[in-house]
Design a protein around this motif. Sequence first.
Motif, PDB file in Angstrom:
ATOM      1  N   HIS A  83       0.868  -1.178   0.000  1.00 39.50           N
ATOM      2  CA  HIS A  83       0.000   0.000   0.000  1.00 39.50           C
ATOM      3  C   HIS A  83       0.903   1.226   0.000  1.00 39.50           C
ATOM      4  O   HIS A  83       1.674   1.434   0.942  1.00 39.50           O
ATOM      5  CB  HIS A  83      -0.920  -0.003   1.221  1.00 39.50           C
ATOM      6  CG  HIS A  83      -1.907  -1.123   1.188  1.00 39.50           C
ATOM      7  ND1 HIS A  83      -1.762  -2.269   1.928  1.00 39.50           N
ATOM      8  CD2 HIS A  83      -3.033  -1.295   0.464  1.00 39.50           C
ATOM      9  CE1 HIS A  83      -2.763  -3.089   1.679  1.00 39.50           C
ATOM     10  NE2 HIS A  83      -3.549  -2.518   0.788  1.00 39.50           N
ATOM     11  N   LEU A  84       0.804   2.003  -1.065  1.00 41.14           N
ATOM     12  CA  LEU A  84       1.702   3.132  -1.276  1.00 41.14           C
ATOM     13  C   LEU A  84       0.952   4.457  -1.176  1.00 41.14           C
ATOM     14  O   LEU A  84      -0.233   4.531  -1.500  1.00 41.14           O
ATOM     15  CB  LEU A  84       2.362   3.030  -2.652  1.00 41.14           C
ATOM     16  CG  LEU A  84       3.049   1.701  -2.987  1.00 41.14           C
ATOM     17  CD1 LEU A  84       3.629   1.750  -4.395  1.00 41.14           C
ATOM     18  CD2 LEU A  84       4.118   1.371  -1.972  1.00 41.14           C
ATOM     19  N   LEU A  85       1.686   5.498  -0.767  1.00 36.28           N
ATOM     20  CA  LEU A  85       1.126   6.838  -0.651  1.00 36.28           C
ATOM     21  C   LEU A  85       2.077   7.827  -1.302  1.00 36.28           C
ATOM     22  O   LEU A  85       3.281   7.791  -1.060  1.00 36.28           O
ATOM     23  CB  LEU A  85       0.934   7.211   0.830  1.00 36.28           C
ATOM     24  CG  LEU A  85       0.571   8.664   1.135  1.00 36.28           C
ATOM     25  CD1 LEU A  85      -0.812   9.018   0.596  1.00 36.28           C
ATOM     26  CD2 LEU A  85       0.647   8.922   2.632  1.00 36.28           C
ATOM     27  N   SER A  86       1.515   8.701  -2.134  1.00 36.11           N
ATOM     28  CA  SER A  86       2.276   9.817  -2.682  1.00 36.11           C
ATOM     29  C   SER A  86       1.901  11.066  -1.906  1.00 36.11           C
ATOM     30  O   SER A  86       0.766  11.554  -1.999  1.00 36.11           O
ATOM     31  CB  SER A  86       1.953  10.020  -4.169  1.00 36.11           C
ATOM     32  OG  SER A  86       2.519  11.224  -4.619  1.00 36.11           O
ATOM     33  N   LEU A  87       2.848  11.576  -1.126  1.00 35.29           N
ATOM     34  CA  LEU A  87       2.609  12.820  -0.399  1.00 35.29           C
ATOM     35  C   LEU A  87       2.600  13.999  -1.361  1.00 35.29           C
ATOM     36  O   LEU A  87       1.876  14.968  -1.171  1.00 35.29           O
ATOM     37  CB  LEU A  87       3.691  13.017   0.664  1.00 35.29           C
ATOM     38  CG  LEU A  87       3.760  11.925   1.728  1.00 35.29           C
ATOM     39  CD1 LEU A  87       5.016  12.071   2.572  1.00 35.29           C
ATOM     40  CD2 LEU A  87       2.526  11.960   2.592  1.00 35.29           C
ATOM     41  N   THR A  88       3.394  13.908  -2.415  1.00 32.46           N
ATOM     42  CA  THR A  88       3.487  14.985  -3.403  1.00 32.46           C
ATOM     43  C   THR A  88       2.161  15.182  -4.121  1.00 32.46           C
ATOM     44  O   THR A  88       1.692  16.309  -4.292  1.00 32.46           O
ATOM     45  CB  THR A  88       4.585  14.653  -4.438  1.00 32.46           C
ATOM     46  OG1 THR A  88       5.815  14.460  -3.749  1.00 32.46           O
ATOM     47  CG2 THR A  88       4.737  15.755  -5.461  1.00 32.46           C
ATOM     48  N   HIS A  89       1.547  14.088  -4.566  1.00 37.64           N
ATOM     49  CA  HIS A  89       0.314  14.169  -5.355  1.00 37.64           C
ATOM     50  C   HIS A  89      -0.944  13.839  -4.553  1.00 37.64           C
ATOM     51  O   HIS A  89      -2.046  13.932  -5.090  1.00 37.64           O
ATOM     52  CB  HIS A  89       0.403  13.235  -6.563  1.00 37.64           C
ATOM     53  CG  HIS A  89       1.543  13.549  -7.477  1.00 37.64           C
ATOM     54  ND1 HIS A  89       1.600  14.687  -8.241  1.00 37.64           N
ATOM     55  CD2 HIS A  89       2.692  12.872  -7.739  1.00 37.64           C
ATOM     56  CE1 HIS A  89       2.718  14.699  -8.946  1.00 37.64           C
ATOM     57  NE2 HIS A  89       3.405  13.614  -8.655  1.00 37.64           N
ATOM     58  N   ASP A  90      -0.777  13.411  -3.303  1.00 39.36           N
ATOM     59  CA  ASP A  90      -1.896  13.065  -2.436  1.00 39.36           C
ATOM     60  C   ASP A  90      -2.793  11.989  -3.059  1.00 39.36           C
ATOM     61  O   ASP A  90      -3.995  12.164  -3.211  1.00 39.36           O
ATOM     62  CB  ASP A  90      -2.712  14.313  -2.090  1.00 39.36           C
ATOM     63  CG  ASP A  90      -3.742  14.029  -0.993  1.00 39.36           C
ATOM     64  OD1 ASP A  90      -3.508  13.113  -0.183  1.00 39.36           O
ATOM     65  OD2 ASP A  90      -4.784  14.705  -0.973  1.00 39.36           O
ATOM     66  N   TRP A  91      -2.159  10.859  -3.447  1.00 39.16           N
ATOM     67  CA  TRP A  91      -2.948   9.724  -3.911  1.00 39.16           C
ATOM     68  C   TRP A  91      -2.336   8.430  -3.429  1.00 39.16           C
ATOM     69  O   TRP A  91      -1.192   8.373  -3.008  1.00 39.16           O
ATOM     70  CB  TRP A  91      -3.175   9.736  -5.417  1.00 39.16           C
ATOM     71  CG  TRP A  91      -1.971   9.893  -6.312  1.00 39.16           C
ATOM     72  CD1 TRP A  91      -0.705   9.450  -6.123  1.00 39.16           C
ATOM     73  CD2 TRP A  91      -1.965  10.535  -7.587  1.00 39.16           C
ATOM     74  NE1 TRP A  91       0.080   9.771  -7.180  1.00 39.16           N
ATOM     75  CE2 TRP A  91      -0.656  10.435  -8.103  1.00 39.16           C
ATOM     76  CE3 TRP A  91      -2.936  11.178  -8.352  1.00 39.16           C
ATOM     77  CZ2 TRP A  91      -0.298  10.954  -9.334  1.00 39.16           C
ATOM     78  CZ3 TRP A  91      -2.584  11.699  -9.576  1.00 39.16           C
ATOM     79  CH2 TRP A  91      -1.277  11.589 -10.063  1.00 39.16           C
ATOM     80  N   ARG A  92      -3.148   7.386  -3.475  1.00 35.19           N
ATOM     81  CA  ARG A  92      -2.758   6.080  -2.948  1.00 35.19           C
ATOM     82  C   ARG A  92      -2.825   5.036  -4.055  1.00 35.19           C
ATOM     83  O   ARG A  92      -3.570   5.177  -5.019  1.00 35.19           O
ATOM     84  CB  ARG A  92      -3.687   5.652  -1.808  1.00 35.19           C
ATOM     85  CG  ARG A  92      -3.574   6.542  -0.599  1.00 35.19           C
ATOM     86  CD  ARG A  92      -4.636   6.188   0.436  1.00 35.19           C
ATOM     87  NE  ARG A  92      -4.601   7.122   1.540  1.00 35.19           N
ATOM     88  CZ  ARG A  92      -3.993   6.893   2.689  1.00 35.19           C
ATOM     89  NH1 ARG A  92      -3.377   5.753   2.891  1.00 35.19           N
ATOM     90  NH2 ARG A  92      -4.002   7.788   3.638  1.00 35.19           N
ATOM     91  N   LEU A  93      -2.068   3.960  -3.840  1.00 33.43           N
ATOM     92  CA  LEU A  93      -2.032   2.873  -4.817  1.00 33.43           C
ATOM     93  C   LEU A  93      -1.821   1.561  -4.086  1.00 33.43           C
ATOM     94  O   LEU A  93      -1.027   1.486  -3.146  1.00 33.43           O
ATOM     95  CB  LEU A  93      -0.888   3.101  -5.819  1.00 33.43           C
ATOM     96  CG  LEU A  93      -0.658   1.996  -6.861  1.00 33.43           C
ATOM     97  CD1 LEU A  93      -1.839   1.911  -7.826  1.00 33.43           C
ATOM     98  CD2 LEU A  93       0.648   2.265  -7.611  1.00 33.43           C
ATOM     99  N   ARG A  94      -2.538   0.545  -4.514  1.00 34.01           N
ATOM    100  CA  ARG A  94      -2.322  -0.816  -4.036  1.00 34.01           C
ATOM    101  C   ARG A  94      -1.569  -1.557  -5.129  1.00 34.01           C
ATOM    102  O   ARG A  94      -1.962  -1.539  -6.292  1.00 34.01           O
ATOM    103  CB  ARG A  94      -3.649  -1.515  -3.754  1.00 34.01           C
ATOM    104  CG  ARG A  94      -3.472  -2.949  -3.289  1.00 34.01           C
ATOM    105  CD  ARG A  94      -4.809  -3.673  -3.094  1.00 34.01           C
ATOM    106  NE  ARG A  94      -5.653  -2.976  -2.158  1.00 34.01           N
ATOM    107  CZ  ARG A  94      -6.832  -2.429  -2.481  1.00 34.01           C
ATOM    108  NH1 ARG A  94      -7.283  -2.475  -3.714  1.00 34.01           N
ATOM    109  NH2 ARG A  94      -7.560  -1.824  -1.576  1.00 34.01           N
ATOM    110  N   VAL A  95      -0.480  -2.226  -4.766  1.00 31.19           N
ATOM    111  CA  VAL A  95       0.323  -3.001  -5.714  1.00 31.19           C
ATOM    112  C   VAL A  95       0.345  -4.448  -5.247  1.00 31.19           C
ATOM    113  O   VAL A  95       0.614  -4.716  -4.068  1.00 31.19           O
ATOM    114  CB  VAL A  95       1.767  -2.457  -5.811  1.00 31.19           C
ATOM    115  CG1 VAL A  95       2.610  -3.334  -6.715  1.00 31.19           C
ATOM    116  CG2 VAL A  95       1.761  -1.021  -6.306  1.00 31.19           C
TER     117      VAL A  95
END
Length: 199
Positions: A83-95
């Motif tokens: 489970h990843l989080l981009s603080l720069t773009h404020d979005w999440r991704l499940r890989v």
Amino acid sequence: MATRIETLAAALAAAFGERLTSLVTDRGEITAVLPASGHVALLRELRDRPELRFESLIDLCGVDYSTYGDGAWEGSRFAIVYHLLSLTHDWRLRVRVFAGDDDFPVVASAVDVWPCANWFERETFDLFGIVFEGHPDLRRLLTDYGFVGHPFRKDFPISGHVEMRYDPEQKRVIYQPVTIEPREIVPRVIREEHYGGGR
């Protein structure tokens, strides 16, 4: 105008294209499935590409699909889910990455990409038996060193194999076979004639 999820899905498709096994949007979340071979390089790209910038690994866990869909699952048994989080773009991704061998599941470690993966991978190894190749210190984290098996696997017996207890006569911790007798517990209901003040 595209939504944030659509923007992220388009950025992932443009960056990785055929290198992704699948890209699914469901319930407002995106799940990207990566191939097991070379997935760490793809994780590094997810972290470093300016249009994605998934700087934070929030969680990493194992999944045992052996009984998924009442046994209708036809893919690999074990998967690692990041489970990843981009603080720069404020979005999440499940890989999701599937281990190729069901009998001895092995995937490459992501500790070099996100150092916090260290203990997550140790926990997953301990509970699921998934080996992380290249991990700097892969050993059990939650169970005892002498523990037999991996308790989050679907085929692990519910009552376990052995129990550990302190023996006051031997003055040490001992292991012995589990002795749990199946029993049926029926709640006892007591009804008082004038319960609650009613007559």
